[in-house]
Design a protein around this motif. Structure first.
Motif, PDB file in Angstrom:
ATOM      1  N   UNK A   1       0.825  -1.002  -0.027  1.00  0.00           N
ATOM      2  CA  UNK A   1      -0.365   0.159  -0.246  1.00  0.00           C
ATOM      3  C   UNK A   1       0.477   1.612   0.080  1.00  0.00           C
ATOM      4  N   UNK A   2       1.989   0.618   1.070  1.00  0.00           N
ATOM      5  CA  UNK A   2       2.415   2.844   1.162  1.00  0.00           C
ATOM      6  C   UNK A   2       3.349   2.426  -0.941  1.00  0.00           C
ATOM      7  N   UNK A   3       3.581   1.629  -1.726  1.00  0.00           N
ATOM      8  CA  UNK A   3       4.353   1.982  -2.831  1.00  0.00           C
ATOM      9  C   UNK A   3       2.877   1.904  -3.570  1.00  0.00           C
ATOM     10  N   UNK A   4       1.902   1.561  -3.855  1.00  0.00           N
ATOM     11  CA  UNK A   4       0.324   2.073  -4.757  1.00  0.00           C
ATOM     12  C   UNK A   4       0.096   3.414  -4.288  1.00  0.00           C
ATOM     13  N   UNK A   5       0.328   4.454  -3.017  1.00  0.00           N
ATOM     14  CA  UNK A   5      -0.109   5.211  -2.432  1.00  0.00           C
ATOM     15  C   UNK A   5       0.498   6.475  -3.507  1.00  0.00           C
ATOM     16  N   UNK A   6       1.392   6.337  -3.706  1.00  0.00           N
ATOM     17  CA  UNK A   6       2.045   7.077  -4.463  1.00  0.00           C
ATOM     18  C   UNK A   6       1.429   7.157  -5.964  1.00  0.00           C
ATOM     19  N   UNK A   7       0.865   6.455  -6.653  1.00  0.00           N
ATOM     20  CA  UNK A   7       0.778   6.136  -7.656  1.00  0.00           C
ATOM     21  C   UNK A   7      -1.105   7.066  -7.949  1.00  0.00           C
ATOM     22  N   UNK A   8      -2.142   6.478  -7.377  1.00  0.00           N
ATOM     23  CA  UNK A   8      -3.020   6.911  -7.083  1.00  0.00           C
ATOM     24  C   UNK A   8      -2.666   7.863  -7.241  1.00  0.00           C
ATOM     25  N   UNK A   9      -4.078   8.806  -8.650  1.00  0.00           N
ATOM     26  CA  UNK A   9      -4.069  10.237  -8.313  1.00  0.00           C
ATOM     27  C   UNK A   9      -5.358  10.622  -7.737  1.00  0.00           C
ATOM     28  N   UNK A  10      -6.666   9.409  -8.463  1.00  0.00           N
ATOM     29  CA  UNK A  10      -7.835   9.760  -7.580  1.00  0.00           C
ATOM     30  C   UNK A  10      -8.093   8.295  -7.200  1.00  0.00           C
ATOM     31  N   UNK A  11      -9.596   8.635  -6.684  1.00  0.00           N
ATOM     32  CA  UNK A  11     -10.238   7.119  -6.747  1.00  0.00           C
ATOM     33  C   UNK A  11     -12.124   7.416  -6.179  1.00  0.00           C
ATOM     34  N   UNK A  12     -12.824   6.708  -6.923  1.00  0.00           N
ATOM     35  CA  UNK A  12     -13.945   6.698  -6.233  1.00  0.00           C
ATOM     36  C   UNK A  12     -13.559   5.062  -4.963  1.00  0.00           C
ATOM     37  N   UNK A  13     -13.444   5.305  -3.872  1.00  0.00           N
ATOM     38  CA  UNK A  13     -14.117   4.347  -2.676  1.00  0.00           C
ATOM     39  C   UNK A  13     -15.259   3.473  -2.486  1.00  0.00           C
ATOM     40  N   UNK A  14     -15.042   2.405  -2.887  1.00  0.00           N
ATOM     41  CA  UNK A  14     -16.754   1.982  -3.244  1.00  0.00           C
ATOM     42  C   UNK A  14     -16.746   1.515  -1.782  1.00  0.00           C
ATOM     43  N   UNK A  15     -16.211   1.558  -0.526  1.00  0.00           N
ATOM     44  CA  UNK A  15     -15.993   1.358   1.193  1.00  0.00           C
ATOM     45  C   UNK A  15     -17.184   0.505   1.181  1.00  0.00           C
ATOM     46  N   UNK A  16     -16.875  -0.619   0.469  1.00  0.00           N
ATOM     47  CA  UNK A  16     -18.527  -2.335   1.041  1.00  0.00           C
ATOM     48  C   UNK A  16     -18.996  -1.998   2.655  1.00  0.00           C
ATOM     49  N   UNK A  17     -17.981  -1.291   3.976  1.00  0.00           N
ATOM     50  CA  UNK A  17     -17.567  -0.760   4.895  1.00  0.00           C
ATOM     51  C   UNK A  17     -19.345   0.710   5.474  1.00  0.00           C
ATOM     52  N   UNK A  18     -19.552   1.613   4.597  1.00  0.00           N
ATOM     53  CA  UNK A  18     -19.775   2.480   5.016  1.00  0.00           C
ATOM     54  C   UNK A  18     -20.462   3.312   3.931  1.00  0.00           C
ATOM     55  N   UNK A  19     -20.211   4.390   3.685  1.00  0.00           N
ATOM     56  CA  UNK A  19     -20.644   5.846   2.914  1.00  0.00           C
ATOM     57  C   UNK A  19     -19.136   5.688   1.285  1.00  0.00           C
ATOM     58  N   UNK A  20     -19.214   5.110   0.443  1.00  0.00           N
ATOM     59  CA  UNK A  20     -18.313   4.783  -0.269  1.00  0.00           C
ATOM     60  C   UNK A  20     -18.303   6.799  -0.921  1.00  0.00           C
ATOM     61  N   UNK A  21     -17.005   7.435  -1.205  1.00  0.00           N
ATOM     62  CA  UNK A  21     -16.961   8.454  -1.486  1.00  0.00           C
ATOM     63  C   UNK A  21     -15.432   9.018  -3.055  1.00  0.00           C
ATOM     64  N   UNK A  22     -15.601   9.855  -3.351  1.00  0.00           N
ATOM     65  CA  UNK A  22     -14.591  10.530  -4.157  1.00  0.00           C
ATOM     66  C   UNK A  22     -13.594  11.368  -3.820  1.00  0.00           C
ATOM     67  N   UNK A  23     -12.329  10.770  -3.919  1.00  0.00           N
ATOM     68  CA  UNK A  23     -11.305  11.009  -3.489  1.00  0.00           C
ATOM     69  C   UNK A  23      -9.835  11.648  -4.420  1.00  0.00           C
ATOM     70  N   UNK A  24      -9.652  12.439  -3.833  1.00  0.00           N
ATOM     71  CA  UNK A  24      -8.096  12.981  -4.590  1.00  0.00           C
ATOM     72  C   UNK A  24      -7.186  12.914  -3.775  1.00  0.00           C
ATOM     73  N   UNK A  25      -5.794  12.430  -4.186  1.00  0.00           N
ATOM     74  CA  UNK A  25      -4.697  12.727  -3.408  1.00  0.00           C
ATOM     75  C   UNK A  25      -4.146  13.349  -3.819  1.00  0.00           C
ATOM     76  N   UNK A  26      -3.827  14.779  -2.994  1.00  0.00           N
ATOM     77  CA  UNK A  26      -2.919  15.696  -3.748  1.00  0.00           C
ATOM     78  C   UNK A  26      -1.196  16.135  -4.242  1.00  0.00           C
ATOM     79  N   UNK A  27      -1.128  15.088  -3.115  1.00  0.00           N
ATOM     80  CA  UNK A  27       0.145  14.953  -3.859  1.00  0.00           C
ATOM     81  C   UNK A  27       0.748  14.450  -4.775  1.00  0.00           C
ATOM     82  N   UNK A  28       0.217  13.415  -5.202  1.00  0.00           N
ATOM     83  CA  UNK A  28      -0.037  12.577  -6.804  1.00  0.00           C
ATOM     84  C   UNK A  28       0.345  13.231  -7.624  1.00  0.00           C
ATOM     85  N   UNK A  29      -1.085  14.356  -7.492  1.00  0.00           N
ATOM     86  CA  UNK A  29      -1.866  15.269  -8.622  1.00  0.00           C
ATOM     87  C   UNK A  29      -0.244  15.719  -8.880  1.00  0.00           C
TER      88      UNK A  29
END
Length: 376
Positions: A147-175
């Motif tokens: 996860x530490x490696x993948x976290x440097x690659x992802x620009x944004x994600x729509x998190x399906x969040x099976x446990x709760x509320x889905x959320x649209x995220x933008x990873x600011x440092x990667x962008x």
């Protein structure tokens, strides 16, 4: 005879699949391992966060107009996160997504152990809480490294969040890092990324059944991909033999770890993912220069960036199956464009009618076959 009572016999510990991975430990460890990202002063960071939130709002109209689909008005706003925030969200979602899969692994292992103990005339050994905790942290450490490696690659994600509320995220440092590396207009690039992710949000909110369908399919694949306990050794031998070809890029890791039946199930999920990613890629390009003036330049630069990964990066992508992910964008975009050319956007949108109208694996490479099946 001792005056002290005998210590109580401990109750057997109810082993849960969640004990196989300490997700909280994984999240904390991955957040520590992940590099902080490109340097920026507080003013630049604040401006970036504000601009990404604005881009998320500005993407809603162009996506609705281009895709002819729209998220409901009460959909939660986008979140702007750092790498640690992305890691925490994904650990929570992965833990919930994989819980039934890991529960099945534990159940099968305990049943295999019970049968061996019965044949040997022994009692089934109890797995204590301490042993579970150690195992969970060992696995959590491995998850943290990935996860530490993948976290440097992802620009944004729509998190399906099976446990709760889905959320649209933008990873600011990667962008921020990507736009600097590509040398593109920051405002245009941020809106371009926002359009892609907004398309994913529309897919999963305008099509109410899609989120749970994909969660169920992913869990089903995960459960079937786990080998039986007595097959684990043979599977590891097969993976070891194939690993040189995987590292050379001659073999897909997902093809190595799966049986023919499992590959068929995986192909169905891959077809849906190709559709989703290809559709988002098409929409982000089709909004056009009237909305994103430098969209064509951004696409050229971004495509070149995908090709130009270093050797270590390419090896990790192969081992994690991310090169197959890259193919999903290309294959899915070709499918979407071909269908739209043949039956128009409204005709393409019939794909969202039900699980039965999603493309079959063979149809991703043969769009007319999907049109013939769905439109007659």
């Amino acid at each position: 005879m001792s005056d002290h009572p005998a210590p109580p016999v401990p109750e057997p510990v109810d082993v849960q699949g969640s004990a196989l991975v300490d997700w909280e430990f994984a999240a904390a460890a991955a957040a520590r391992l992940a590099p902080p990202g490109p340097k920026a002063d507080r003013a630049e960071i604040a401006a970036l966060v504000t601009d990404l939130r604005s881009a998320a709002s500005r993407a809603v109209g162009p996506v609705a107009e281009t895709a002819r689909m729209q998220a409901p008005a009460d959909a939660p706003p986008a979140l702007v996160v750092d790498r640690a925030g992305w890691i925490r969200a994904n650990c929570a979602s992965m833990g919930e997504m994989l819980a039934p899969v890991l529960d099945d692994v534990i159940a099968r292992k305990r049943e295999a152990d019970r049968q061996r103990a019965e044949r040997a005339g022994r009692e089934l050994p109890d797995l204590g809480a301490a042993s579970q905790a150690i195992s969970g942290k060992v696995t959590g450490t491995e998850v943290a490294g990935l996860l530490s490696w993948v976290s440097t690659k992802v620009l944004g994600q729509y998190d399906l969040a099976p446990q709760g509320n889905p959320t649209l995220m933008f990873v600011a440092p990667n962008i921020l890092g990507a736009e600097r590396e590509l040398g593109v207009d920051p405002a245009d690039f941020r809106l371009w990324v926002a359009v892609h992710e907004e398309t994913h949000r529309v897919q999963f909110t305008a099509v109410p059944w899609l989120r749970q369908h994909l969660i169920d399919q992913a869990r089903s694949v995960g459960t079937t991909m786990m080998p039986e306990p007595d097959q684990m050794g043979q599977r590891l031998v097969e993976i070891a033999r194939a690993m040189p070809a995987v590292l050379r890029g001659e073999e897909d890791i997902t093809q190595v770890v799966a049986t023919p039946e499992q590959r068929e199930r995986l192909a169905r999920v891959t077809a849906v993912m190709s559709l989703l990613e290809g559709h988002a890629d098409v929409v982000m390009d089709e909004v056009g220069p009237s909305v994103i003036p430098s969209v064509e330049h951004i696409r050229r630069q971004f495509t070149q960036r995908r090709k130009g990964a270093g050797n270590v990066d390419k090896l990790l992508r192969r081992l994690l199956g991310m090169e197959a992910k890259m193919r999903q964008y290309k294959d899915g975009a070709v499918f979407v464009r071909a269908v739209v050319d043949q039956v128009g956007v409204d005709g393409f949108n019939q794909v969202w009618t039900s699980p039965e109208t999603l493309p079959h694996p063979t149809e991703i490479a043969d769009p007319p076959a999907w049109v013939a099946r769905v439109h007659g």
